[in-house]
Write a protein that holds these residues in place. Structure first.
Motif, PDB file in Angstrom:
ATOM      1  N   UNK A 172      -1.542   0.470  -8.544  1.00  0.00           N
ATOM      2  CA  UNK A 172      -0.875  -0.813  -8.364  1.00  0.00           C
ATOM      3  C   UNK A 172       0.143  -0.769  -7.259  1.00  0.00           C
ATOM      4  N   UNK A 173       1.335  -1.183  -7.554  1.00  0.00           N
ATOM      5  CA  UNK A 173       2.359  -1.262  -6.520  1.00  0.00           C
ATOM      6  C   UNK A 173       3.153   0.028  -6.372  1.00  0.00           C
ATOM      7  N   UNK A 174       2.720   1.075  -7.039  1.00  0.00           N
ATOM      8  CA  UNK A 174       3.482   2.321  -6.984  1.00  0.00           C
ATOM      9  C   UNK A 174       3.563   2.902  -5.591  1.00  0.00           C
ATOM     10  N   UNK A 175       4.777   3.116  -5.108  1.00  0.00           N
ATOM     11  CA  UNK A 175       5.012   3.700  -3.792  1.00  0.00           C
ATOM     12  C   UNK A 175       5.309   5.172  -3.974  1.00  0.00           C
ATOM     13  N   UNK A 176       4.693   6.005  -3.156  1.00  0.00           N
ATOM     14  CA  UNK A 176       5.018   7.423  -3.182  1.00  0.00           C
ATOM     15  C   UNK A 176       6.195   7.677  -2.257  1.00  0.00           C
ATOM     16  N   UNK A 177       7.189   8.375  -2.797  1.00  0.00           N
ATOM     17  CA  UNK A 177       8.370   8.742  -2.025  1.00  0.00           C
ATOM     18  C   UNK A 177       8.247  10.215  -1.650  1.00  0.00           C
TER      19      UNK A 177
ATOM     20  N   UNK B 204       0.984   6.710  10.145  1.00  0.00           N
ATOM     21  CA  UNK B 204      -0.161   7.213   9.386  1.00  0.00           C
ATOM     22  C   UNK B 204      -0.743   6.100   8.524  1.00  0.00           C
ATOM     23  N   UNK B 205      -2.025   5.923   8.622  1.00  0.00           N
ATOM     24  CA  UNK B 205      -2.751   5.050   7.715  1.00  0.00           C
ATOM     25  C   UNK B 205      -3.199   5.900   6.527  1.00  0.00           C
ATOM     26  N   UNK B 206      -3.121   5.354   5.326  1.00  0.00           N
ATOM     27  CA  UNK B 206      -3.482   6.144   4.143  1.00  0.00           C
ATOM     28  C   UNK B 206      -4.212   5.276   3.140  1.00  0.00           C
ATOM     29  N   UNK B 207      -5.109   5.916   2.427  1.00  0.00           N
ATOM     30  CA  UNK B 207      -5.930   5.274   1.418  1.00  0.00           C
ATOM     31  C   UNK B 207      -5.583   5.898   0.080  1.00  0.00           C
ATOM     32  N   UNK B 208      -5.386   5.085  -0.935  1.00  0.00           N
ATOM     33  CA  UNK B 208      -5.133   5.665  -2.255  1.00  0.00           C
ATOM     34  C   UNK B 208      -6.470   5.760  -2.964  1.00  0.00           C
ATOM     35  N   UNK B 209      -6.831   7.005  -3.309  1.00  0.00           N
ATOM     36  CA  UNK B 209      -8.143   7.247  -3.894  1.00  0.00           C
ATOM     37  C   UNK B 209      -8.034   7.700  -5.327  1.00  0.00           C
ATOM     38  N   UNK B 210      -8.780   7.087  -6.218  1.00  0.00           N
ATOM     39  CA  UNK B 210      -8.834   7.542  -7.599  1.00  0.00           C
ATOM     40  C   UNK B 210      -7.636   7.095  -8.408  1.00  0.00           C
ATOM     41  N   UNK B 211      -7.644   7.443  -9.693  1.00  0.00           N
ATOM     42  CA  UNK B 211      -6.561   6.957 -10.552  1.00  0.00           C
ATOM     43  C   UNK B 211      -5.393   7.929 -10.679  1.00  0.00           C
ATOM     44  N   UNK B 212      -5.423   9.031  -9.899  1.00  0.00           N
ATOM     45  CA  UNK B 212      -4.260   9.918  -9.909  1.00  0.00           C
ATOM     46  C   UNK B 212      -3.259   9.527  -8.840  1.00  0.00           C
ATOM     47  N   UNK B 213      -3.657   8.578  -7.993  1.00  0.00           N
ATOM     48  CA  UNK B 213      -2.740   8.100  -6.967  1.00  0.00           C
ATOM     49  C   UNK B 213      -2.684   8.922  -5.701  1.00  0.00           C
ATOM     50  N   UNK B 214      -3.539   9.922  -5.555  1.00  0.00           N
ATOM     51  CA  UNK B 214      -3.465  10.749  -4.340  1.00  0.00           C
ATOM     52  C   UNK B 214      -3.705   9.887  -3.106  1.00  0.00           C
ATOM     53  N   UNK B 215      -3.046  10.267  -2.034  1.00  0.00           N
ATOM     54  CA  UNK B 215      -3.205   9.574  -0.759  1.00  0.00           C
ATOM     55  C   UNK B 215      -4.073  10.401   0.168  1.00  0.00           C
ATOM     56  N   UNK B 216      -4.959   9.700   0.850  1.00  0.00           N
ATOM     57  CA  UNK B 216      -5.809  10.325   1.877  1.00  0.00           C
ATOM     58  C   UNK B 216      -5.341   9.755   3.205  1.00  0.00           C
TER      59      UNK B 216
END
Lengths: 115, 109
Positions: A100-105, B86-98
């Motif tokens: 959702x709207x969760x931002x990674x810091x 950096x452009x990033x994609x959030x993949x999967x339900x763990x929230x990891x960024x690619x």
């Protein structure tokens, strides 16, 4: 404003030595991550951690790597026997929501140099 | 496969010129896309996310699912926009960024 902190900022170690990189995520965050960036390359996901266990890991995150949340605040990345190719910038990140709207810091990073 | 591509390593423009930093992605599900920025000697920070459809510091980005793109645009670049993007994609339900490779934006006076 709360920030993710990382120590040390720079670590130099000899090949084969163990290193522990430390992170203090933002206090009400639930999801924690380690990424690395080899010089000149992209930022790569290593591992995600939730509810005191690994929720996902990349193929980079082999048996030489481990993560731990030893107390309520620290989140550590251990490399058991460092190799030259482990030299990189290591970033810790945290978020309250994984989706959702969760931002990674992100933390400021630890530069690891393996000689 | 989940992948983000930023074709330009360096984009150099003059102050006041329009800027477009390109980002293409590959993702089988419904993508969540972000732009992160890293100013000199600072940490990675979120600039904007497609889900919010917001404009931050004059930057906008529109998700084009047909072209699988999420280009970052600003009509008039400022010197303080010089940074790594950096452009990033959030993949999967763990929230990891690619992440993509990143593009250095250099705005000349």
């Amino acid at each position: 404003e709360p920030e993710v902190t990382q120590t040390p900022s720079h670590q130099v170690t000899q090949m084969g030595q163990e290193v522990i990189l430390r992170c203090v995520p933002i206090s009400n965050h639930l999801y924690f991550y380690w990424y690395r960036q080899i010089l000149g390359q992209k930022v790569e996901f290593l591992v995600s951690f939730y509810n005191n266990e690994i929720s996902e890991k990349s193929e980079i995150f082999d048996d030489q790597f481990s993560v731990e949340r030893p107390d309520g605040s620290n989140f550590t990345l251990k490399i058991r026997s460092t190799k030259l190719e482990d030299s990189a910038m290591y970033f810790c990140a945290s978020t309250r929501l994984a989706g959702g709207s969760g931002e990674q810091y992100f933390g400021p990073g630890t530069r690891l140099t393996v000689t | 496969a989940q992948r983000v591509t930023q074709p330009e390593k360096l984009l150099s423009v003059f102050k006041g010129a329009p800027v477009e930093l390109k980002c293409n992605y590959s993702y089988s599900g419904s993508p969540e896309l972000f732009w992160y920025v890293q100013y000199s000697r600072q940490r990675l920070q979120l600039l904007l996310r497609h889900i919010s459809r917001e404009s931050i510091k004059g930057f906008t980005a529109d998700l084009n699912k047909g072209e699988t793109s999420f280009h970052l645009k600003k009509p008039f670049a400022q010197e303080e926009d010089s940074a790594m993007y950096y452009c990033a994609l959030r993949g999967g339900n763990t929230g990891k960024l690619i992440f993509g490779q990143g593009t250095t934006l250099q705005v000349k006076p």
